[in-house]
Design a protein around this motif. Structure first.
Motif, PDB file in Angstrom:
ATOM      1  N   TYR A 184     -13.520 -20.905 -13.740  1.00  0.00           N
ATOM      2  CA  TYR A 184     -14.310 -21.798 -12.902  1.00  0.00           C
ATOM      3  C   TYR A 184     -13.435 -22.780 -12.120  1.00  0.00           C
ATOM      4  O   TYR A 184     -13.875 -23.337 -11.109  1.00  0.00           O
ATOM      5  N   CYS A 185     -12.203 -22.985 -12.593  1.00  0.00           N
ATOM      6  CA  CYS A 185     -11.309 -23.915 -11.887  1.00  0.00           C
ATOM      7  C   CYS A 185      -9.881 -23.640 -12.333  1.00  0.00           C
ATOM      8  O   CYS A 185      -9.625 -23.468 -13.533  1.00  0.00           O
ATOM      9  N   ASP A 186      -8.965 -23.563 -11.419  1.00  0.00           N
ATOM     10  CA  ASP A 186      -7.570 -23.311 -11.769  1.00  0.00           C
ATOM     11  C   ASP A 186      -6.986 -24.496 -12.506  1.00  0.00           C
ATOM     12  O   ASP A 186      -7.359 -25.650 -12.282  1.00  0.00           O
ATOM     13  N   ASP A 198     -10.150 -21.292 -16.661  1.00  0.00           N
ATOM     14  CA  ASP A 198      -9.609 -20.979 -15.324  1.00  0.00           C
ATOM     15  C   ASP A 198     -10.562 -20.115 -14.515  1.00  0.00           C
ATOM     16  O   ASP A 198     -10.364 -19.934 -13.298  1.00  0.00           O
ATOM     17  N   ASN A 221      -7.303 -25.418 -15.528  1.00  0.00           N
ATOM     18  CA  ASN A 221      -8.339 -26.172 -16.224  1.00  0.00           C
ATOM     19  C   ASN A 221      -7.859 -26.578 -17.622  1.00  0.00           C
ATOM     20  O   ASN A 221      -6.744 -26.253 -18.047  1.00  0.00           O
ATOM     21  N   ARG A 249     -22.487 -28.256 -15.183  1.00  0.00           N
ATOM     22  CA  ARG A 249     -23.096 -27.851 -13.916  1.00  0.00           C
ATOM     23  C   ARG A 249     -24.419 -27.131 -14.154  1.00  0.00           C
ATOM     24  O   ARG A 249     -25.429 -27.389 -13.473  1.00  0.00           O
ATOM     25  N   CYS A 273     -10.774 -34.383 -16.426  1.00  0.00           N
ATOM     26  CA  CYS A 273     -11.506 -34.095 -15.184  1.00  0.00           C
ATOM     27  C   CYS A 273     -11.202 -35.131 -14.091  1.00  0.00           C
ATOM     28  O   CYS A 273     -11.120 -34.784 -12.900  1.00  0.00           O
ATOM     29  N   MET A 329     -14.693 -25.045 -19.540  1.00  0.00           N
ATOM     30  CA  MET A 329     -13.639 -25.578 -18.666  1.00  0.00           C
ATOM     31  C   MET A 329     -12.462 -24.609 -18.694  1.00  0.00           C
ATOM     32  O   MET A 329     -11.364 -24.906 -19.199  1.00  0.00           O
ATOM     33  N   ALA A 338     -17.109 -30.148 -11.200  1.00  0.00           N
ATOM     34  CA  ALA A 338     -16.063 -29.277 -10.663  1.00  0.00           C
ATOM     35  C   ALA A 338     -15.286 -28.587 -11.764  1.00  0.00           C
ATOM     36  O   ALA A 338     -14.837 -27.447 -11.590  1.00  0.00           O
ATOM     37  N   LYS A 339     -15.122 -29.231 -12.912  1.00  0.00           N
ATOM     38  CA  LYS A 339     -14.309 -28.666 -13.993  1.00  0.00           C
ATOM     39  C   LYS A 339     -15.142 -27.945 -15.057  1.00  0.00           C
ATOM     40  O   LYS A 339     -14.661 -27.004 -15.663  1.00  0.00           O
ATOM     41  N   SER A 340     -16.387 -28.408 -15.281  1.00  0.00           N
ATOM     42  CA  SER A 340     -17.185 -27.883 -16.401  1.00  0.00           C
ATOM     43  C   SER A 340     -18.377 -27.111 -15.876  1.00  0.00           C
ATOM     44  O   SER A 340     -19.296 -27.688 -15.280  1.00  0.00           O
ATOM     45  N   ASN A 341     -18.389 -25.825 -16.158  1.00  0.00           N
ATOM     46  CA  ASN A 341     -19.521 -24.992 -15.760  1.00  0.00           C
ATOM     47  C   ASN A 341     -20.733 -25.276 -16.645  1.00  0.00           C
ATOM     48  O   ASN A 341     -21.877 -25.130 -16.206  1.00  0.00           O
TER      49      ASN A 341
END
Length: 532
Positions: free
Chosen positions: A71-73, A69, A75, A10, A43, A67, A4-7
């Motif tokens: 990909y995730c606010d 923003d 971050n 993923r 995370c 990590m 969820a935090k690291s593209n």
């Protein structure tokens, strides 16, 4: 939670072609396993501390793991950016520590602009501290900067120069940095160092050589911004670690510009090894003096004066310093006559008001090298003008048995001229020198003739001794081997004919002439024989 935090993680999992992925490679993460643990804690919502020591590594790790923003606010990248801007860059010490941590994070730290932002912040705050110190001692910030890599120092000094920092401020930062990072080679401005920690093998100092060359390239170009003895220590270090010629030439040029302020101790710092037992090759000393003389010549030409006739006060001071320096190094066996004379002749004779200091150096050299012959001693003394010695120096020279005869005659003849003239002023130098040359040549010829006569007397005396001893031995041998000599027929005949010889008394014997006969005893007429 990691996905969820690291593209980056993923993509590794989704793009993997293995049916059962049990392991992923994250060995390239900036900061190593310790920083990855902190990123994983972030995370999973586990609290951890962000500090000035790890903020740069966390920011680079966030960039590496993607990590952000995007990909995730809220971050990791956003969290570290907030701390970096609000805390780390708010103080000079914090910014320096962050920049120091970036040395192991290149080139990623450059890509995320951490290095440049630290350099800008440090340059600004250092200029403020230099103008308006916030604590004591006022130059505390130079000690803080000395922990950084020389490349970062160069960028910081460049930023300070753009912000109109004074040359003395930049020089102060470089001096502190040099003394801290070349501690064993440049301890302080006096040239003192820890001798026991220095090896004679200059090949061991490859890192120090690169560092020194970088420091020299950053020195301010303004004159008189750096202490003279600090420059001399740098040059000695450059000679020892075998720095590049461009590095040594730059230091020699800087010292030659301000040579009139250099002391004898400063010159000695550049001349000896760290244990003080051996001389260097002295090429740098000669280059420095030559550079100063060239500068003085250019200044004289520019001002319209005659360099050969006029001497500045600076040149007089340099001449005195060089002569005293020669007296200090004259006792060392490595100093050959050519090196001694080479340094002495770099200072033109007109720069010396009196040659007393040079005479002292020559006397010390002759005393320390007693095996020199007459010609070699004359060569050493050729750099000195005996007519420019003071009365006390001439009196000492006239009684100095180490000096060649020619120099002693010069000093004695000069005093005789003054006594003859009855004046205290110096006689005409040109006429005195020409008269001295003729007198010295006559003395040399007389010495040569006296030597030849002495040799001839000894030779004749030896011949006479040999002849007398041989005659005695022959007569003794004849007396012992033969008895009374027997008269032979030929000896009797010879004796008889000798008695009948009418000329036995010579051509002037007149005992057989009658006294009554008139004889013309006038002198015969002298004839002149000529060819007409």
């Amino acid at each position: 939670m990691l996905l969820a935090k690291s593209n980056y993680i993923r993509k590794l999992i989704f793009e993997s072609k293995e049916p059962e992925l049990a392991r992923i490679d994250l060995s390239g993460i900036p900061g190593g396993p310790e920083i990855f643990v902190k990123a994983a804690k972030f995370c999973y919502g586990v609290n951890f501390e962000i500090t000035v020591q790890n903020v740069a590594a966390l920011r680079c790790a966030a960039e590496y793991l993607q990590m952000t923003d995007t990909y995730c606010d809220n971050n990791l990248a956003g969290r570290t950016e907030d701390f970096f801007a609000q805390v780390a860059l708010s103080s000079l010490s914090g910014a320096i520590i962050v920049l120091k941590s970036c040395e192991d994070l290149l080139p990623l730290a450059e890509d995320v602009k951490i290095v440049q932002r630290c350099v800008d912040a440090i340059s600004l705050k250092a200029c403020n501290e230099a103008n308006f110190p916030s604590r004591t001692p006022p130059n505390w910030w130079t000690e803080e900067l000395s922990i950084l890599d020389i490349e970062f120092i160069g960028r910081i000094l460049s930023g300070m120069r753009k912000r109109a920092a004074k040359a003395l401020t930049l020089a102060s930062a470089l001096i502190t940095y040099t003394e801290r990072n070349l501690r064993d080679l440049v301890r302080d401005h006096s040239g003192r160092c820890t001798k026991s920690s220095i090896s004679d093998d200059s090949g061991m100092y490859a890192r120090e050589r690169e560092l020194l060359q970088s420091i020299v390239s950053l020195l301010p170009s303004e004159k008189a911004t750096l202490p003279i003895n600090f420059l001399c220590c740098l040059l000695r270090t450059a000679i020892f670690v075998k720095a590049s010629n461009s590095c040594k030439n730059e230091l020699e040029k800087r010292i030659s510009v301000i040579l009139e302020h250099v002391t004898v101790d400063d010159l000695l710092v550049m001349s000896f090894t760290y244990n003080g037992e051996k001389l260097y090759d002295l090429d740098s000393i000669r280059s420095i003096i030559s550079g100063f003389m060239e500068k003085e010549k250019n200044m004289a030409v520019f001002s319209g004066g005659d360099f050969e006739e006029t001497c500045s006060a600076a040149m007089h001071r340099v001449a005195k310093t060089v002569d005293s320096y020669l007296g200090e190094i004259a006792t060392y066996p490595e100093l050959t006559i050519s090196k001694f004379n080479g340094i002495a002749t770099l200072v033109r004779k007109g720069a010396r008001k009196v040659d007393d200091d040079l005479y002292r150096a020559i006397d010390i050299y002759l005393k320390a090298h007693p095996n020199l012959d007459e010609m070699e001693r004359e060569k050493v003394c050729s750099v000195m003008d005996p007519l420019k010695l003071s009365y006390e120096a001439r009196l000492h020279a006239s009684q100095n048995k180490r000096l060649p005869v020619q120099i002693v005659l010069h000093t004695l003849y000069y005093d005789q001229l003054k006594l003859r003239s009855g004046a205290d002023d110096q006689p005409d130098a040109a006429a005195t020198r020409s008269q001295l040359q003729s007198d010295v040549s006559l003395v040399s010829e007389n010495e040569a003739l006296r030597s030849e006569l002495t040799k001839m007397k000894l030779y004749i005396s030896d011949m006479q001794k040999d002849k007398g001893s041989s005659a005695k031995s022959i007569s003794a041998a004849a007396a012992t081997t033969s008895g009374p000599r027997k008269h032979t027929f030929f000896s009797s005949m010879s004796k008889t004919l000798g008695k009948l010889n009418p000329f036995k008394h010579g051509s002037k014997d007149t005992s057989h002439i009658d006294d009554n006969i008139a004889v013309d005893i006038t002198k015969p007429r002298r004839r002149r024989f000529s060819v007409s």
